[in-house]
Design a protein around this motif. Structure first.
Motif, PDB file in Angstrom:
ATOM      1  N   VAL A  64       0.854  -1.181   0.000  1.00 28.87           N
ATOM      2  CA  VAL A  64       0.000   0.000   0.000  1.00 28.87           C
ATOM      3  C   VAL A  64       0.895   1.238   0.000  1.00 28.87           C
ATOM      4  O   VAL A  64       1.821   1.347   0.800  1.00 28.87           O
ATOM      5  CB  VAL A  64      -0.921  -0.003   1.247  1.00 28.87           C
ATOM      6  N   ARG A  65       0.603   2.142  -0.919  1.00 27.32           N
ATOM      7  CA  ARG A  65       1.386   3.370  -1.036  1.00 27.32           C
ATOM      8  C   ARG A  65       1.135   4.252   0.191  1.00 27.32           C
ATOM      9  O   ARG A  65       0.000   4.443   0.614  1.00 27.32           O
ATOM     10  CB  ARG A  65       0.980   4.121  -2.301  1.00 27.32           C
ATOM     11  N   SER A  66       2.204   4.776   0.745  1.00 26.06           N
ATOM     12  CA  SER A  66       2.103   5.624   1.917  1.00 26.06           C
ATOM     13  C   SER A  66       1.748   7.054   1.506  1.00 26.06           C
ATOM     14  O   SER A  66       2.292   7.589   0.540  1.00 26.06           O
ATOM     15  CB  SER A  66       3.428   5.629   2.683  1.00 26.06           C
ATOM     16  N   TYR A  67       0.859   7.658   2.247  1.00 22.40           N
ATOM     17  CA  TYR A  67       0.478   9.049   2.034  1.00 22.40           C
ATOM     18  C   TYR A  67       1.406   9.921   2.874  1.00 22.40           C
ATOM     19  O   TYR A  67       1.589   9.678   4.067  1.00 22.40           O
ATOM     20  CB  TYR A  67      -0.986   9.258   2.455  1.00 22.40           C
ATOM     21  N   ASP A  68       2.033  10.924   2.263  1.00 16.47           N
ATOM     22  CA  ASP A  68       2.910  11.842   2.986  1.00 16.47           C
ATOM     23  C   ASP A  68       2.071  12.936   3.622  1.00 16.47           C
ATOM     24  O   ASP A  68       1.401  13.701   2.928  1.00 16.47           O
ATOM     25  CB  ASP A  68       3.949  12.457   2.043  1.00 16.47           C
ATOM     26  N   TYR A  69       2.110  12.974   4.945  1.00 17.65           N
ATOM     27  CA  TYR A  69       1.288  13.908   5.700  1.00 17.65           C
ATOM     28  C   TYR A  69       2.188  14.806   6.530  1.00 17.65           C
ATOM     29  O   TYR A  69       3.084  14.326   7.225  1.00 17.65           O
ATOM     30  CB  TYR A  69       0.327  13.111   6.599  1.00 17.65           C
ATOM     31  N   ASP A  70       1.961  16.114   6.469  1.00 12.30           N
ATOM     32  CA  ASP A  70       2.794  17.074   7.207  1.00 12.30           C
ATOM     33  C   ASP A  70       2.418  17.179   8.677  1.00 12.30           C
ATOM     34  O   ASP A  70       3.224  17.601   9.492  1.00 12.30           O
ATOM     35  CB  ASP A  70       2.695  18.469   6.572  1.00 12.30           C
ATOM     36  N   GLY A  71       1.194  16.817   9.007  1.00 11.33           N
ATOM     37  CA  GLY A  71       0.726  16.933  10.386  1.00 11.33           C
ATOM     38  C   GLY A  71       1.134  15.751  11.239  1.00 11.33           C
ATOM     39  O   GLY A  71       1.884  14.864  10.824  1.00 11.33           O
ATOM     40  N   ARG A  72       0.604  15.751  12.442  1.00 14.09           N
ATOM     41  CA  ARG A  72       0.882  14.684  13.406  1.00 14.09           C
ATOM     42  C   ARG A  72       0.028  13.452  13.091  1.00 14.09           C
ATOM     43  O   ARG A  72      -1.170  13.566  12.889  1.00 14.09           O
ATOM     44  CB  ARG A  72       0.535  15.210  14.797  1.00 14.09           C
ATOM     45  N   VAL A  73       0.646  12.296  13.038  1.00 16.62           N
ATOM     46  CA  VAL A  73      -0.075  11.038  12.816  1.00 16.62           C
ATOM     47  C   VAL A  73      -0.409  10.476  14.190  1.00 16.62           C
ATOM     48  O   VAL A  73       0.422   9.860  14.851  1.00 16.62           O
ATOM     49  CB  VAL A  73       0.777  10.030  11.998  1.00 16.62           C
ATOM     50  N   ALA A  74      -1.655  10.725  14.620  1.00 19.34           N
ATOM     51  CA  ALA A  74      -2.076  10.328  15.968  1.00 19.34           C
ATOM     52  C   ALA A  74      -3.578  10.113  15.975  1.00 19.34           C
ATOM     53  O   ALA A  74      -4.295  10.595  15.095  1.00 19.34           O
ATOM     54  CB  ALA A  74      -1.693  11.411  16.975  1.00 19.34           C
ATOM     55  N   VAL A  75      -4.039   9.394  16.986  1.00 24.54           N
ATOM     56  CA  VAL A  75      -5.477   9.187  17.160  1.00 24.54           C
ATOM     57  C   VAL A  75      -6.157  10.554  17.252  1.00 24.54           C
ATOM     58  O   VAL A  75      -5.690  11.440  17.964  1.00 24.54           O
ATOM     59  CB  VAL A  75      -5.760   8.345  18.426  1.00 24.54           C
TER      60      VAL A  75
END
Length: 137
Positions: free
Chosen positions: A79-90
């Protein structure tokens, strides 16, 4: 003393964040209530349910035993990863476009409508509003 303990445990279980509760809480509560009832009757079921709910929430939505298997499942699909600038959190809400969301296979006990994606090379479970409900570490 038993009543105070029961009230304290119940208050703790009710105070847990909603985003973290979902399936882990339900499975934990069911198992705790059954184990408590078997050991100590109705009062044991109440206390066991509250403690089980807290434990299930800490274990996460997938549960400790399913995480490595689910990580492998996602990795095998490349699965291709999405590049996200924000925090990856619940609690983080991902965008509607640019991210591909996938159905979670039925072999994993998650709530209906739960999907997964990969963000910054980390598998995450999301709800119907694309809000992260669990980061699979």
């Amino acid at each position: 003393m038993k009543i105070k303990t029961l009230l304290a445990v119940s208050a703790f279980a009710l105070a847990l964040p909603m985003a973290a509760q979902a399936q882990g809480t339900l499975r934990g509560a069911e198992r705790g209530a059954q184990d408590g009832a078997d050991a100590a009757g109705p009062v044991g079921a109440i206390v066991g349910g509250a403690v089980g709910a807290a434990t299930g929430t800490i274990g996460g939505i997938l549960g400790v035993e399913d995480r490595p298997r689910f990580r492998s499942y996602v990795r095998e699909r490349n699965v291709r990863s999405y590049d996200y600038d924000g925090r990856v959190a619940v609690g983080t809400v991902l965008p509607n476009s640019g991210v591909t969301y996938y159905d979670v296979p039925g072999e994993y006990s998650v709530a209906r409508g739960t999907r997964y994606t990969v963000v910054n090379d980390r598998p995450v479970l999301v709800d119907g509003r694309h809000r992260i409900i669990e980061v699979i570490e």
